[in-house]
Design an enzyme around this catalytic site. Structure first.
Site, PDB file in Angstrom:
ATOM      1  CG  ASN A  38      -3.475  -2.505   7.023  1.00 50.13           C
ATOM      2  OD1 ASN A  38      -3.384  -2.029   5.891  1.00 50.13           O
ATOM      3  ND2 ASN A  38      -4.493  -3.233   7.410  1.00 50.13           N
ATOM      4  CD  GLU A  85      -8.345  -9.241  -4.098  1.00 48.39           C
ATOM      5  OE1 GLU A  85      -7.218  -9.614  -3.702  1.00 48.39           O
ATOM      6  OE2 GLU A  85      -9.235  -8.857  -3.323  1.00 48.39           O
ATOM      7  CE  LYS A 131      -3.774  -2.485   2.293  1.00 46.33           C
ATOM      8  NZ  LYS A 131      -4.661  -2.562   3.496  1.00 46.33           N
ATOM      9  CG  HIS A 135      -4.853  -6.397  -0.506  1.00 43.29           C
ATOM     10  ND1 HIS A 135      -6.067  -6.593   0.112  1.00 43.29           N
ATOM     11  CD2 HIS A 135      -4.863  -7.185  -1.613  1.00 43.29           C
ATOM     12  CE1 HIS A 135      -6.789  -7.458  -0.613  1.00 43.29           C
ATOM     13  NE2 HIS A 135      -6.075  -7.825  -1.660  1.00 43.29           N
ATOM     14  CE1 TYR A 177      -9.209  -3.390   0.605  1.00 45.98           C
ATOM     15  CE2 TYR A 177      -8.389  -1.372  -0.401  1.00 45.98           C
ATOM     16  CZ  TYR A 177      -8.164  -2.533   0.317  1.00 45.98           C
ATOM     17  OH  TYR A 177      -6.895  -2.842   0.761  1.00 45.98           O
TER      18      TYR A 177
HETATM   19  P1  GTP Z   1      -6.642  -6.176   3.133  1.00 37.14           P
HETATM   20  O1  GTP Z   1      -5.631  -7.252   2.936  1.00 37.14           O
HETATM   21  O2  GTP Z   1      -6.137  -4.799   2.825  1.00 37.14           O
HETATM   22  O3  GTP Z   1      -7.956  -6.494   2.422  1.00 37.14           O
HETATM   23  O4  GTP Z   1      -6.922  -6.140   4.704  1.00 37.14           O
HETATM   24  P2  GTP Z   1      -7.746  -7.200   5.574  1.00 37.14           P
HETATM   25  O5  GTP Z   1      -8.295  -8.281   4.716  1.00 37.14           O
HETATM   26  O6  GTP Z   1      -6.872  -7.597   6.714  1.00 37.14           O
HETATM   27  O7  GTP Z   1      -8.927  -6.302   6.140  1.00 37.14           O
HETATM   28  P3  GTP Z   1     -10.325  -5.916   5.441  1.00 37.14           P
HETATM   29  O8  GTP Z   1     -10.431  -6.529   4.090  1.00 37.14           O
HETATM   30  O9  GTP Z   1     -11.395  -6.179   6.429  1.00 37.14           O
HETATM   31  O10 GTP Z   1     -10.164  -4.337   5.298  1.00 37.14           O
HETATM   32  C1  GTP Z   1      -9.470  -3.794   4.188  1.00 37.14           C
HETATM   33  C2  GTP Z   1      -8.642  -2.636   4.666  1.00 37.14           C
HETATM   34  O11 GTP Z   1      -9.488  -1.609   5.142  1.00 37.14           O
HETATM   35  C3  GTP Z   1      -7.716  -2.929   5.859  1.00 37.14           C
HETATM   36  O12 GTP Z   1      -6.511  -3.518   5.487  1.00 37.14           O
HETATM   37  C4  GTP Z   1      -7.483  -1.537   6.386  1.00 37.14           C
HETATM   38  O13 GTP Z   1      -6.510  -0.831   5.620  1.00 37.14           O
HETATM   39  C5  GTP Z   1      -8.854  -0.901   6.179  1.00 37.14           C
HETATM   40  N1  GTP Z   1      -9.637  -1.037   7.395  1.00 37.14           N
HETATM   41  C6  GTP Z   1     -10.289  -2.125   7.871  1.00 37.14           C
HETATM   42  N2  GTP Z   1     -10.903  -1.883   9.032  1.00 37.14           N
HETATM   43  C7  GTP Z   1     -10.625  -0.586   9.315  1.00 37.14           C
HETATM   44  C8  GTP Z   1     -10.965   0.285  10.390  1.00 37.14           C
HETATM   45  O14 GTP Z   1     -11.663  -0.103  11.328  1.00 37.14           O
HETATM   46  N3  GTP Z   1     -10.477   1.560  10.323  1.00 37.14           N
HETATM   47  C9  GTP Z   1      -9.713   2.009   9.277  1.00 37.14           C
HETATM   48  N4  GTP Z   1      -9.278   3.281   9.278  1.00 37.14           N
HETATM   49  N5  GTP Z   1      -9.376   1.223   8.261  1.00 37.14           N
HETATM   50  C10 GTP Z   1      -9.817  -0.051   8.275  1.00 37.14           C
HETATM   51 MG    MG Z   2      -9.392  -7.870   2.918  1.00 36.59          MG
END
Ligand code: GTP
Ligand code: MG
Length: 157
Positions: A112, A126, A9, A115, A49
């Site tokens: 974070n 993807e 990212k 992805h 997303y």
């Molecule tokens: P990805 O690998 O990026 O898809 O992350 P993930 O699978 O661990 O998490 P998820 O798909 O649920 O969420 C996608 C992304 O949204 C996360 O990696 C974060 O960058 C963001 N995100 C998720 N939850 C939160 C939150 O509560 N607050 C904020 N600011 N960002 C969030």
């Molecule tokens: Mg995810």
């Protein structure tokens, strides 16, 4: 063969963590079959997303992902989707185990660094092998270590 979409990212790129992240997947033993540096347009971030559209953090997430270049990758190998998720660690870096990418390198959920696809189906989606290209990344059939290849690399966007 199973494929996953891994994306460094914008914060990971800006902090100079691309090599560190690639290195962890290489050392684990997975095969890199696609790679590009890319400025993600808003429409594509929204497509990527789309499952999170109703979340309160969604606008911030789209701003984050489009805030600078990302590094898009396809990694292949048996069990690569679940294993990559383990190497990456929990979504919230404060809950991610030490030894994981997020556990070692990040502190904020909204920053974070990386992805990873969450299922083999989403790995296909993807990486663009199911419904056409998403990030314009097409993985190549390369025989790393077995055959000479003239370069990695790709892409059609
Ligand atoms: P990805 O690998 O990026 O898809 O992350 P993930 O699978 O661990 O998490 P998820 O798909 O649920 O969420 C996608 C992304 O949204 C996360 O990696 C974060 O960058 C963001 N995100 C998720 N939850 C939160 C939150 O509560 N607050 C904020 N600011 N960002 C969030
Ligand atoms: Mg995810």
């Amino acid at each position: 063969v199973e494929q996953t979409y891994i994306m460094v990212k914008p914060d990971g790129v800006q902090r100079g963590l691309v090599g560190e992240i690639i290195s962890r997947f290489e050392r684990k033993g997975f095969k890199l079959t696609g790679l590009k540096l890319f400025q993600c347009p808003k429409e594509l971030a929204e497509e990527h997303y789309k499952d999170l559209k109703t979340k309160s953090f969604y606008p911030a997430l789209i701003d984050y992902i489009t805030s600078g270049p990302v590094v898009c990758m396809v990694w292949e190998g048996v069990g690569v989707v679940a294993s990559a998720r383990k190497l990456i660690g929990s979504t919230n870096p404060l809950q991610a185990e030490p030894g994981t990418i997020r556990g070692d390198l990040a502190v904020q959920t909204g920053r974070n660094v990386v992805h990873g696809s969450d299922s083999p189906e989403n790995g296909k989606r993807e990486t663009g092998t199911l419904n056409g290209t998403l990030f314009g990344l097409r993985s190549l059939s390369l025989n790393h270590g077995k055959k000479k290849t003239d370069g990695i690399y790709l892409l059609n966007r």
